[in-house]
Write an enzyme that holds these catalytic residues in place. Structure first.
Site, mmCIF file in Angstrom:
data_model
loop_
_atom_site.group_PDB
_atom_site.id
_atom_site.type_symbol
_atom_site.label_atom_id
_atom_site.label_comp_id
_atom_site.label_asym_id
_atom_site.label_seq_id
_atom_site.Cartn_x
_atom_site.Cartn_y
_atom_site.Cartn_z
ATOM 1 N N SER A 1 0.852 -1.189 0.000
ATOM 2 C CA SER A 1 0.000 0.000 0.000
ATOM 3 C C SER A 1 0.881 1.230 0.000
ATOM 4 O O SER A 1 2.071 1.157 0.357
ATOM 5 C CB SER A 1 -0.884 -0.001 1.254
ATOM 6 N N TYR B 1 -2.493 0.160 10.472
ATOM 7 C CA TYR B 1 -2.398 -0.351 9.098
ATOM 8 C C TYR B 1 -1.025 -0.045 8.510
ATOM 9 O O TYR B 1 -0.383 -0.924 7.916
ATOM 10 C CB TYR B 1 -3.504 0.265 8.247
#
Length: 227
Positions: A127, A140
């Site tokens: 990501s 995250y």
């Protein structure tokens, strides 16, 4: 199973980026369709030219049996959760790291003999959060930073064995996970500001199709339209 096709295992293949990757690789590969929901896995298996199920919860195990030889392993399964450090309890940290890091490490460890036999490729779907952390995104981002470190170390460890490792970093992508995140943030969801899962799958295809003499080690993809 079409014995002439190389074999690709795609985790998280029943939705979002993983599904798009499985469908794209299904044009050329025999796909092991990874997912927790047997019905959704079987539906995708039936829709692909050559495929079989790989059903299990990778965060808790046990893992399904792996093939003797594996050409491509795409780690697309993952979760997004957490708030500020102040408001996030230990259980959330543990659950996110279990799915995004520990499961990746363990499945890769088990698959290494098969990957070495094929001189295969490992692709971790990371990501933009694996490069930069934002307020409220520590959980995250920390898991994706850890996944990047895992990918970097694995790449150097397996270089002598002919196994390539690529880390793919999409920006915000139009998936159910993204919709849930935006809803939590209280923002308006505008699909024009997000990547299509098929765009990420096309990037993975570029990584997979590179001849064995080279490795796309890190690939960053961002939406063209951004605020």
């Amino acid at each position: 199973m079409d014995a002439a096709r190389p074999i690709a295992l795609v985790t998280g293949a029943t939705s979002g980026i993983g599904r798009a990757v499985a469908i794209d690789l299904g044009r050329t590969h025999h796909v092991l369709v990874g997912g927790r929901d047997r019905g959704r896995v079987d539906a995708l298996v039936a829709a692909l030219p050559s495929a079989e199920p790989f059903v299990g919860d990778l965060a808790v195990g046990p893992f399904p049996e792996l093939p003797a030889s594996l050409d491509v392993l795409v780690h697309s399964a993952g979760v997004e959760d957490g708030s500020t450090v102040e408001l996030t309890e230990l259980a959330t940290w543990q659950a996110v790291f279990a799915a995004n890091v520990f499961a990746v490490a363990e499945l890769t460890r088990l698959a290494l003999p098969a990957l070495r036999r094929a001189e295969g490729l490992v692709v971790t779907i990371n990501s933009g959060a694996g490069f930069t952390a934002a307020p409220g995104g520590a959980v995250y981002s920390a898991s994706k930073f850890a996944l990047r470190a895992l990918s970097d170390a694995l790449r150097e460890e397996e270089r002598p064995n002919g196994v390539r490792v690529s880390s793919v970093h999409p920006g915000r992508t139009d998936t159910a996970m993204q919709q849930a995140k935006v809803a939590r943030e209280g923002a308006e969801y505008d699909t024009r500001l997000y990547l299509a899962p098929e765009s990420v799958a096309a990037a993975v295809r570029t990584v997979v199709d590179l001849p064995p003499g080279g490795t796309i080690e890190t690939l960053s993809i961002r939406p063209t339209g951004r605020t």
